[in-house]
Every structure is written in C-alpha cells, then in structure tokens.
Write an enzyme that holds these catalytic residues in place. Structure first.
Site, mmCIF file in Angstrom:
data_model
loop_
_atom_site.group_PDB
_atom_site.id
_atom_site.type_symbol
_atom_site.label_atom_id
_atom_site.label_comp_id
_atom_site.label_asym_id
_atom_site.label_seq_id
_atom_site.Cartn_x
_atom_site.Cartn_y
_atom_site.Cartn_z
ATOM 1 N N LYS A 94 -0.907 19.612 18.805
ATOM 2 C CA LYS A 94 -2.147 18.857 18.990
ATOM 3 C C LYS A 94 -3.122 19.340 17.925
ATOM 4 O O LYS A 94 -3.761 20.367 18.072
ATOM 5 C CB LYS A 94 -2.702 19.131 20.400
ATOM 6 C CG LYS A 94 -3.492 18.012 21.035
ATOM 7 C CD LYS A 94 -4.831 17.700 20.393
ATOM 8 C CE LYS A 94 -5.886 18.740 20.560
ATOM 9 N NZ LYS A 94 -7.048 18.453 19.658
ATOM 10 N N GLU A 118 -5.649 33.005 18.082
ATOM 11 C CA GLU A 118 -6.280 33.402 16.809
ATOM 12 C C GLU A 118 -7.687 32.835 16.820
ATOM 13 O O GLU A 118 -7.857 31.618 16.719
ATOM 14 C CB GLU A 118 -5.513 32.790 15.626
ATOM 15 C CG GLU A 118 -4.071 33.208 15.500
ATOM 16 C CD GLU A 118 -3.921 34.599 14.934
ATOM 17 O OE1 GLU A 118 -4.942 35.198 14.529
ATOM 18 O OE2 GLU A 118 -2.782 35.090 14.913
ATOM 19 N N CYS A 132 -11.997 31.414 9.246
ATOM 20 C CA CYS A 132 -12.267 32.501 10.195
ATOM 21 C C CYS A 132 -12.325 33.851 9.488
ATOM 22 O O CYS A 132 -12.905 34.799 10.010
ATOM 23 C CB CYS A 132 -11.228 32.503 11.309
ATOM 24 S SG CYS A 132 -9.546 32.580 10.669
ATOM 25 N N GLU A 184 -20.727 33.909 15.149
ATOM 26 C CA GLU A 184 -19.983 33.275 14.061
ATOM 27 C C GLU A 184 -20.714 31.995 13.659
ATOM 28 O O GLU A 184 -20.892 31.101 14.486
ATOM 29 C CB GLU A 184 -18.562 32.955 14.522
ATOM 30 C CG GLU A 184 -17.728 32.394 13.387
ATOM 31 C CD GLU A 184 -16.294 32.109 13.786
ATOM 32 O OE1 GLU A 184 -16.084 31.487 14.840
ATOM 33 O OE2 GLU A 184 -15.387 32.496 13.031
HETATM 34 P P1 ADP Z 1 -13.959 24.632 16.925
HETATM 35 O O1 ADP Z 1 -15.142 25.170 17.653
HETATM 36 O O2 ADP Z 1 -13.614 25.374 15.706
HETATM 37 O O3 ADP Z 1 -13.919 23.148 16.823
HETATM 38 P P2 ADP Z 1 -12.223 24.534 19.170
HETATM 39 O O4 ADP Z 1 -11.748 25.764 19.844
HETATM 40 O O5 ADP Z 1 -13.175 23.656 19.863
HETATM 41 O O6 ADP Z 1 -12.723 25.029 17.790
HETATM 42 O O7 ADP Z 1 -11.004 23.623 18.742
HETATM 43 C C1 ADP Z 1 -9.779 24.091 18.251
HETATM 44 C C2 ADP Z 1 -8.664 23.225 18.797
HETATM 45 O O8 ADP Z 1 -8.639 23.366 20.215
HETATM 46 C C3 ADP Z 1 -8.835 21.727 18.546
HETATM 47 O O9 ADP Z 1 -7.576 21.133 18.335
HETATM 48 C C4 ADP Z 1 -9.433 21.240 19.844
HETATM 49 O O10 ADP Z 1 -9.201 19.876 20.090
HETATM 50 C C5 ADP Z 1 -8.695 22.112 20.846
HETATM 51 N N1 ADP Z 1 -9.366 22.268 22.154
HETATM 52 C C6 ADP Z 1 -10.684 22.229 22.437
HETATM 53 N N2 ADP Z 1 -10.911 22.386 23.754
HETATM 54 C C7 ADP Z 1 -9.687 22.551 24.333
HETATM 55 C C8 ADP Z 1 -9.247 22.772 25.672
HETATM 56 N N3 ADP Z 1 -10.097 22.848 26.699
HETATM 57 N N4 ADP Z 1 -7.920 22.901 25.888
HETATM 58 C C9 ADP Z 1 -7.042 22.835 24.868
HETATM 59 N N5 ADP Z 1 -7.391 22.619 23.591
HETATM 60 C C10 ADP Z 1 -8.699 22.483 23.308
#
Ligand code: ADP
Length: 487
Positions: free
Chosen positions: A178, A253, A287, A391
């Site tokens: 995903k 990570e 990161c 961050e």
């Molecule tokens: P950023 O803040 O860098 O956008 P995120 O942690 O929100 O980082 O996103 C990183 C990845 O995790 C993306 O693919 C996002 O769609 C996914 N993501 C965000 N929320 C969830 C969740 N609750 N469960 C699983 N995947 C998630």
C-alpha cells in the site's frame, strides 16, 4: 488541448490483473497545484481480494529456489532500469522532487534494491550445533512467513517501496503493498513490468488508497502475519495498536530529529557542502535529513557565515529543470506546516538567517501555485523549542553553538527520536567516542548518506523498532525453526 489535461487514472493490481475501483482520490502535481491523477480509494473489499491472491500464490512462490527468485528479481531490476527516465519523470511530477534527484537517487536505488536482494538471498547460511553427549545435532531452518503487508510513505516512493518488496519476495513471501495515496504512480508503473519479469500472478499485489482505510484494512487482516511500515511515529503507534490482537511481526521505520555535530577540527570544505545536502536534499523530506546542527563555539561564526552564503545559492523552482536544487514540497498542507515552524521559531526570538520570510522566492509562471519554499536556516534556537524537538520534514535547519564534547552528546540525545547522527571531526578517538554514545541507529562521521545495504538500517527510541538490511531483512521476512536430530 483537452487531451493534455486528461487525468491519469490508476488501478489496483491484484492477482496479476489491473482492477478498477469504485471510487478515487485526487492526486496533485505539487509543482503546479493541479490535480493530475486519480488514485483508487480502496478499502476492506479490495484489500481482502489482494490478500486472497497473495495467499493463493504463496505455495508456488515459496517453493521456488532462491536462485529462481533471484533471476526474476534481476530481470525486474533490468526492466525498471530500461525505463529509468520514464520512472524518474513520473516520480518528479508526482512527488515534487527534482528530476535530478529522481534520476540519480530514487530510481537507481529502486533498481539496486532488487539487484541487491537478488544477490544477498543466495548467500545466507543457517546455524548448526552438535551435542555429542546426547547423540544430537541441532540446526536452524528458515522459511518465508506468508503474506507480507508493506506500507510506504510519500518522500521516496519507489525507493522505499522496493526496499520492502525486494527482500520480502526474495525470501519467498508474497506481498500486498500500500503506497502513499499522495505518490502512487511509480508503484503502478512497476506493476506493469511484473509479468514480463516473470513474477507469477499474485506474488506482488498493490492496493492504492488512504492510510486510515486501505492501510488499516491491511494491518487488521488476519491472514497478514507481518507488516513492514515506513512513516510517521503517530501512524506507527496506531499500527501497533491495531495489529496487537493478532500478535503481528512489525518492522517500523519512523521519523528523526537528526543532529550534525561539528567540532572545531572539522574539515569545513567537506562539512559545509555535505551538511547543506543533509539538510536540504529532497526538500528536507528524508527521514535521515539533518535538522539540528551543533557547531563548536570557536568556529560557530565562520560556519554560520559560510553555511548561510551557500544555502542562498540553492535554486528553488520547477522540478523538471535540471539546474534546480530544491523542488516542491509534497502538499499545500505540508508546506503550511513547515512554514508554521519557522513562524514559531521567530515568535520565540530565534533568528531566521535566510529563506522563509527573509528572502523572496521568484517562481516560473507555471509554478506559481506550487508548494515551494526556500532553504531556511535558523540560529539562536533554544533546545526546548519545537523546532529543535519535532520532526519538521522540510527545508529547515537549526544551527546552535556548543562548548564541550560531553555537553553536545547530552544535547544531541535530548530528543525523543534516535535515527541518524552525523559527526564532523578529524580526531579519530573523538569520532569513535562520540559515535558510541549517541542514541542513534546510524552514525555517519565526516560523511552523510553513505550506505552499505548489508548492514542494519533503523532507528532507536521513537525512530522505530527493528532493523532492515541484508541479514536483518532476511531474519525479519523469514520464520526460524530449530530442529534437533538424534542419531
Ligand atoms: P506521513 O506523515 O509521512 O504522511 P504517514 O505515517 O501518515 O506518514 O503515512 C505513511 C504511510 O502510512 C502511507 O502509506 C499512509 O497512507 C499509511 N497510513 C496512514 N495511516 C495509516 C493507518 N492508520 N494504518 C495503516 N497505514 C496508514
């Protein structure tokens, strides 16, 4: 002209077929602010179908020899490399990064990820011990875990996605990936090459969509025993909670608040250009980027003067212009968030020496609505300030003075994160001492971002759990068993 504005419409890739979705999310070109792509808004139904396809493909894929899998991974690497320019153009347009960065870092590394794991999978050995007195030998055997759930972020889209897919499938797992809903295009392009590379249907499935919907459906799926995630610490907490009832294996990570420590015996001719890169490369959206620069007091003024003069030379503009150093940030919301940190620093009495709010940014006509920001250097920031603790993930770096080695180690460690640190000094003894004491999964001395993929990558504290790399990824993506034979 209508056709030039036609939207790119992505489809999920499930069981070797592209499958349309019932609803879609808008995806923006960050350098123009225009919607240019529609990304499937997948949910449980699509994830269920993808997991089923991956589960069905597992018996065949996991029974192939490492050599057979290795040959397929190498073929996929060749195909991506053949289309390197198209992938680089797509990554730059989708993410906002410069075409130069996409051409020289993102896509070559995606290719290398497949080549690297195609090779490393051939070289692992397992353990064996003898217990003569009992008439026994013990040995370990490793087997793929099953369907791996892979969730990746938007900053290095294909680079980080392939860093997960390559070891997962090299070890014999099948995957449901995903990618970030903001940067899905290159993953979709890669799916078009899988069949030609010889990847059997169902081994790699890609489901596009939002984290809270598609991502969470994957995390909660009972037939996905393992999740490899790269993203924010907040999302990692949520993933940990949601996967806990299933006792899933997690590799996380996460973010960083990475210090660079510059001692007064540092070679500034090396240190300054590298620290500019470590602060502003990929718009500061890595990161591993430096965001706290500690400079020993004797060279503080000189460092600051030279660093700011060089930062002002970084050209911000159209990412497809090969002379541009800084492209667009990922989204309007993210740009606002990054800018708000600079405002907070100013309100706290810090000095903004260049960039946001200080210098003017002239953009080409076509990029006026893009999410651009100048490299920004802030001085005289307190260690407790949010700019020194949180961050920011943008082209913003703070420079502060320190006096002693003991003091700087303490200050560098005084954040919740522990991902990457950089130490600049020509004193070998000091370099070792400081590296040993920094709370950081990675320490670079007199360089930055030099990676040997054989060695562990990952963070301490709020920067993550687990390590990935040749041996570490092998251990994460396989299940070990100890077998005892009595003769
Ligand atoms: P950023 O803040 O860098 O956008 P995120 O942690 O929100 O980082 O996103 C990183 C990845 O995790 C993306 O693919 C996002 O769609 C996914 N993501 C965000 N929320 C969830 C969740 N609750 N469960 C699983 N995947 C998630």
């Amino acid at each position: 002209m209508a056709h030039s504005k036609a939207l790119l419409v992505l489809e999920n890739f499930i069981g070797g077929k592209f499958v349309p979705c019932s609803s879609y999310i808008d995806s923006y070109n960050p350098s123009t602010g225009d919607v240019y792509c529609k990304v499937p808004d997948s949910g449980k139904e699509e994830v269920d179908a993808a997991v089923k396809a991956a589960k069905d493909a597992f018996p065949i894929w996991s029974s192939k020899s490492p050599l057979e899998r290795s040959q397929i991974l190498n073929k996929l690497a060749d195909l991506i490399e053949h289309d390197l320019e198209a992938f680089a153009q797509a990554e730059s347009k989708d993410q906002g990064k410069t075409i130069t960065f996409a051409r020289t870092v993102d896509i070559p590394r995606a290719v290398y990820n497949f080549r690297f794991f195609a090779s490393s999978i051939l070289h692992h050995t397992t353990e064996c011990t003898e217990m003569a007195i009992m008439g026994c030998v013990h040995y370990t055997s490793r087997a793929p875990v099953g369907v791996a759930g892979l969730i990746s972020p938007w900053n290095l889209p294909l680079y980080l996605l392939t860093w997960k897919i390559a070891p997962a499938i090299a070890c014999g797992n099948t995957v449901v990936a995903k990618p970030s809903e903001m940067t899905s295009v290159t993953a979709w392009m890669m799916c078009k090459l899988l069949e030609k590379a010889g990847v059997p249907h169902g081994v790699v499935n890609v489901v596009f969509g939002m984290g809270a919907k598609a991502g969470e459906a994957l995390v909660c799926h009972p037939d996905v025993p393992l999740i490899s995630f790269t993203g924010s610490t907040v999302t990692a907490q949520r993933i940990t909670e949601k996967s806990a009832p299933h006792c899933k294996r997690l590799s996380l990570e996460l973010g960083g608040k990475n210090p660079a420590i510059v001692f007064d015996d540092a070679d500034l001719t090396q240190c300054i250009p590298t620290t500019l890169r470590s602060s502003f490369a990929n718009q500061g959206e890595i990161c591993l980027c430096t965001s706290r620069i500690f400079v020993q007091r004797g060279i503080y003024s000189e460092f600051l003067k030279r660093f700011v003069a060089e930062a002002k030379k970084w050209k911000v503009g159209n990412p497809s212009d090969p002379t541009v150093d800084v492209g667009a940030l990922i989204s309007k919301e993210h740009l606002e968030k990054v800018r708000s940190y600079v405002k907070k620093a100013q309100a706290e009495g810090a000095r903004v020496l260049c960039g946001e709010g200080v210098d003017s940014l002239a953009l080409p006509t076509g990029n006026q609505k893009g999410y651009f920001m100048l490299p920004t250097v802030i001085a005289e920031v307190k260690d407790e300030s949010c700019c020194m603790q949180e961050e920011i993930f943008g082209p913003v770096t703070c420079v502060v003075a320190f006096d002693t080695e003991e003091e700087v180690i303490k200050r560098a460690n005084s954040v919740k994160y522990g991902l990457a640190a950089t130490v600049w000094s020509s004193n070998v003894g000091r370099v070792h001492r400081v590296a040993q004491r920094l709370q950081s999964g990675l320490v670079w001395t007199n360089c930055w971002l030099v990676r040997d993929l054989n060695l562990p990558f990952g963070g301490m504290k709020a920067s993550g759990i687990g390590r990935e790399g040749a041996k570490d990824s092998y251990e994460f993506f396989t299940e070990v068993k100890t077998i005892t034979i009595k003769h």
